[in-house]
Design an enzyme around this catalytic site. Structure first.
Site, PDB file in Angstrom:
ATOM      1  N   ASP A  48       0.818  -1.221   0.000  1.00  0.00           N
ATOM      2  CA  ASP A  48       0.000   0.000   0.000  1.00  0.00           C
ATOM      3  C   ASP A  48       0.851   1.270   0.000  1.00  0.00           C
ATOM      4  OD1 ASP A  48      -1.929  -1.926   0.226  1.00  0.00           O
ATOM      5  OD2 ASP A  48      -3.042  -0.951   1.808  1.00  0.00           O
ATOM      6  N   ASP A  69      -0.548  -4.326  -3.773  1.00  0.00           N
ATOM      7  CA  ASP A  69      -1.552  -3.262  -3.969  1.00  0.00           C
ATOM      8  C   ASP A  69      -0.940  -1.881  -3.781  1.00  0.00           C
ATOM      9  OD1 ASP A  69      -3.430  -5.332  -4.209  1.00  0.00           O
ATOM     10  OD2 ASP A  69      -3.865  -5.314  -2.074  1.00  0.00           O
TER      11      ASP A  69
END
Length: 695
Positions: free
Chosen positions: A522, A549
């Site tokens: 992230d 991600d």
């Protein structure tokens, strides 16, 4: 966001870009928007934008043939064009003009080459200036022409070497003093650049030339007259003429990157070719996977110095004596080893070229107000050693007045600033500017994770709260620095929640230019202020590093001309996801364009993306498009996957004309855009009328 388990110094001469200067110092004159407007003369040459007064380097800078260097239309008026008729009107005029191309102009008929007259600068407005299905022609005696910052593309009619469709991007026959700089040239029917019939005093710099058969031809005459400089160009996925120099009196090639990625539709037949009576000096260039990288005729000469050859084969020749380029002009070489990263991030159109703060459509009062605000820009200096106004970045942000109407530049001296920083929504128009020689010199870093407990005992930070830098104010910019989250997953295995954001944006019109954003899971959260609010983000000339991600959120975001670096997990394994969009329906999501995805990870271990339906919201319509990007072998052959019970096939995931070992042909598990679909998924479509401008 929870995980669901199942470079190198970038040197660019200041005379090329206005990047890093306050807009008040670079903006003057007025651009014309629309049709039927009378162009206005800039009030003072000293106040004109740097890109409107830029001059060439290399052989184009040499005084000869009655022309003192190459400066284009800087002595004339500045006009903005959006149609073919407008472009032809000013390009063919006898008077000097700076012609700004704003938007895509599709040539009619296909293959149309506009005949450019002398004393012209033709420049794209940021990344929005496209010439589609045609190009430019500079005839005998045409001189003092600059063609910059444009994308010229797509005249190819399906058959290479089809002489019925002999369409070039830029052709010159007998022209002199021409500078071709920072363009994206691709997919034309014939040559991308043809320098023919004794054209001379030409410089070709910082261009990306790709997806073509004949790239760059020079010559077509028995006279040995042409003087040409070719530097800092990225030539990839092209077959021949890379370039071919025929009977050049002086051909100086340096710091170019020739790349042939295996397994693609086009393979190189040769690289740099010295033909006929050419004298060539070839310095500090990088050749990757190219067949016959350097070829010379028996009558030609090539002097090689400092070049790198990686995975090349066939002829690599040198011999004879050439010339000393420094007898004609000064120049500085970059290290050959730095060239691939330097050019992947630095070639092609720049967001800072061809743009100004105000338009002629604004009223005189609005223009005056904008000028006053720009002139009122404030600089706050941050230095760890106490030599600035503030020792921390947050202290400088705190000093910005609430609801400030003008730009505030937070100038951050080199150093590592271990702190968290928040730019609140009531402090717009803030720029973070690193002042070091490299984006690595100024680092803002912290190590909060989603599961890290807050010092006051009120709970954990959560994913969004873990950000090292949080931007909630519109019109934010960051340049020439690194933003990092160095949370140590290995040392915190007992901690629940390893999401660790480096940078979170929740604002509109955010420009990240020349930065590094690095973390693990992230890394870069591209959010909006609310689900129903637009949040546009433009990332260019930058590096984004992570593994799970690590580019995610609901913003309308473009990653353009950047490097996405894949990173191994904390335990040394390779597995991850590049994007996790959570786009609202009827909005655009994440666009990765003209970039490179690579890293020191295992082959076929990373997905390009998966759909994040935040909070289980089925109304979302996540979108990632990856186009015109080089994908390493790390990318899986089926590059998209499901997430939390939501199928990626129900959302919007697609590719277009990607290259590299990680690219693949279209299939049910790997959708590709059609040409028609891709025409509506350009960078300008994502930005929706916003032209990012460094200020």
């Amino acid at each position: 966001m929870s995980e669901h388990r199942s470079k190198a110094r970038h040197r660019r001469s200041g005379k090329f870009l206005a990047l890093g200067l306050p807009l008040a110092l670079t903006t003057a004159g007025t651009l014309l928007h629309g049709t039927g407007l009378v162009p206005q003369q800039a009030s003072a040459a000293a106040a004109a934008p740097a890109w409107a007064t830029a001059t060439a380097d290399g052989f184009a800078s040499v005084d000869a043939l009655g022309q003192n260097g190459t400066y284009g239309g800087r002595d004339g008026q500045t006009v903005t064009v959006r149609t073919q008729a407008e472009l032809e009107k000013y390009a063919t005029a006898a008077e000097p003009y700076v012609i700004v191309v704003a938007g895509a102009i599709t040539m009619n008929p296909v293959g149309k080459e506009i005949k450019v007259a002398s004393d012209k600068t033709i420049v794209g407005s940021g990344t929005s200036g496209h010439i589609v299905g045609g190009g430019f022609f500079l005839g005998q005696g045409v001189h003092n022409v600059i063609i910059r910052n444009l994308t010229v593309r797509d005249a190819h009619q399906g058959v290479w070497n089809d002489k019925e469709h002999d369409f070039d991007a830029i052709q010159m026959d007998g022209a002199h003093h021409v500078w071709i700089d920072h363009n994206d040239l691709r997919n034309m029917a014939d040559g991308l650049i043809d320098v023919r019939k004794d054209s001379t005093y030409v410089t070709v710099s910082w261009n990306e030339m790709s997806h073509n058969n004949k790239t760059f031809g020079i010559g077509w005459t028995e006279n040995v007259l042409t003087d040409i400089t070719i530097h800092h160009n990225w030539i990839r996925e092209t077959e021949q003429r890379n370039p071919s120099t025929d009977n050049c009196a002086h051909a100086h090639l340096y710091n170019n990157f020739l790349e042939d990625v295996p397994g693609t539709d086009i393979s190189s037949s040769y690289g740099n070719y010295s033909r006929g009576g050419t004298r060539m000096v070839l310095e500090n260039s990088y050749f990757q996977g190219v067949r016959n990288p350097v070829v010379k005729d028996a009558t030609a000469t090539v002097v090689q110095r400092g070049n790198v050859f990686s995975g090349t084969s066939g002829r690599n020749e040198s011999g004879g004596t050439a010339f000393d380029p420094k007898a004609y002009y000064s120049y500085t070489l970059d290290k050959a080893a730095d060239v691939p990263a330097l050019l992947k991030s630095g070639t092609g159109p720049r967001s800072s070229i061809g743009t100004t703060a105000a338009s002629a459509e604004a009223s005189a009062e609005a223009s005056a107000e904008a000028s006053t605000k720009a002139a009122a820009a404030t600089t706050l200096t941050v230095a760890k050693d106490g030599s600035g106004q503030y020792r921390t970045v947050q202290a400088a942000v705190n000093a910005v007045p609430a609801n400030n109407a003008s730009r505030v530049v937070v100038s951050i001296k080199p150093g590592t600033y271990r702190e968290t920083v928040k730019v609140p929504s009531n402090k717009p128009h803030v720029t973070f500017q690193g002042t070091g020689g490299s984006r690595k010199d100024t680092v803002i870093v912290f190590n909060n994770a989603a599961g890290t407990r807050k010092p006051d005992g009120s709970g954990t930070y959560g994913t969004s709260g873990s950000a090292t830098v949080a931007v909630e104010a519109d019109d934010f910019q960051a340049r020439n620095l690194t933003i990092s989250n160095d949370f140590d997953e290995g040392a915190n295995q007992s901690l629940s929640g390893h999401q660790a954001v480096a940078l979170r944006t929740a604002a509109d019109k955010v420009l990240l230019d020349g930065v590094i954003v690095e973390g693990d899971q992230d890394t870069l959260l591209l959010d909006t202020a609310a689900k129903d609010r637009l949040g546009r983000v433009y990332v260019t000339d930058s590096y984004v590093v992570g593994n799970v991600d690590f580019i995610f959120g609901r913003a309308t975001a473009v990653i353009d001309r950047s490097v996405i670096t894949l990173k191994k997990r904390w335990n040394g394994t390779s597995a991850g996801y590049v994007t996790a969009p959570s786009t609202a329906a009827n909005r655009k999501g994440i666009l990765i364009a003209n970039s490179a995805v690579n890293g020191d990870v295992s082959d076929r271990t990373f997905y390009l993306g998966r759909p994040w339906h935040a909070g289980g919201d089925a109304s979302l319509d996540p979108q990632t498009t990856v186009r015109n990007t080089t994908l390493s072998a790390a990318i899986r052959t089926t590059p998209w996957t499901d997430m939390s019970g939501f199928s990626w096939k129900d959302d919007r995931f697609a590719e277009y004309r990607n290259t590299g070992a990680g690219a693949g042909s279209a299939s049910g598990d790997r959708p590709h855009l059609t040409d028609a679909q891709a025409a509506d998924q350009e960078v300008a479509d994502w930005l929706a009328g916003w032209t990012p401008t460094a200020s």
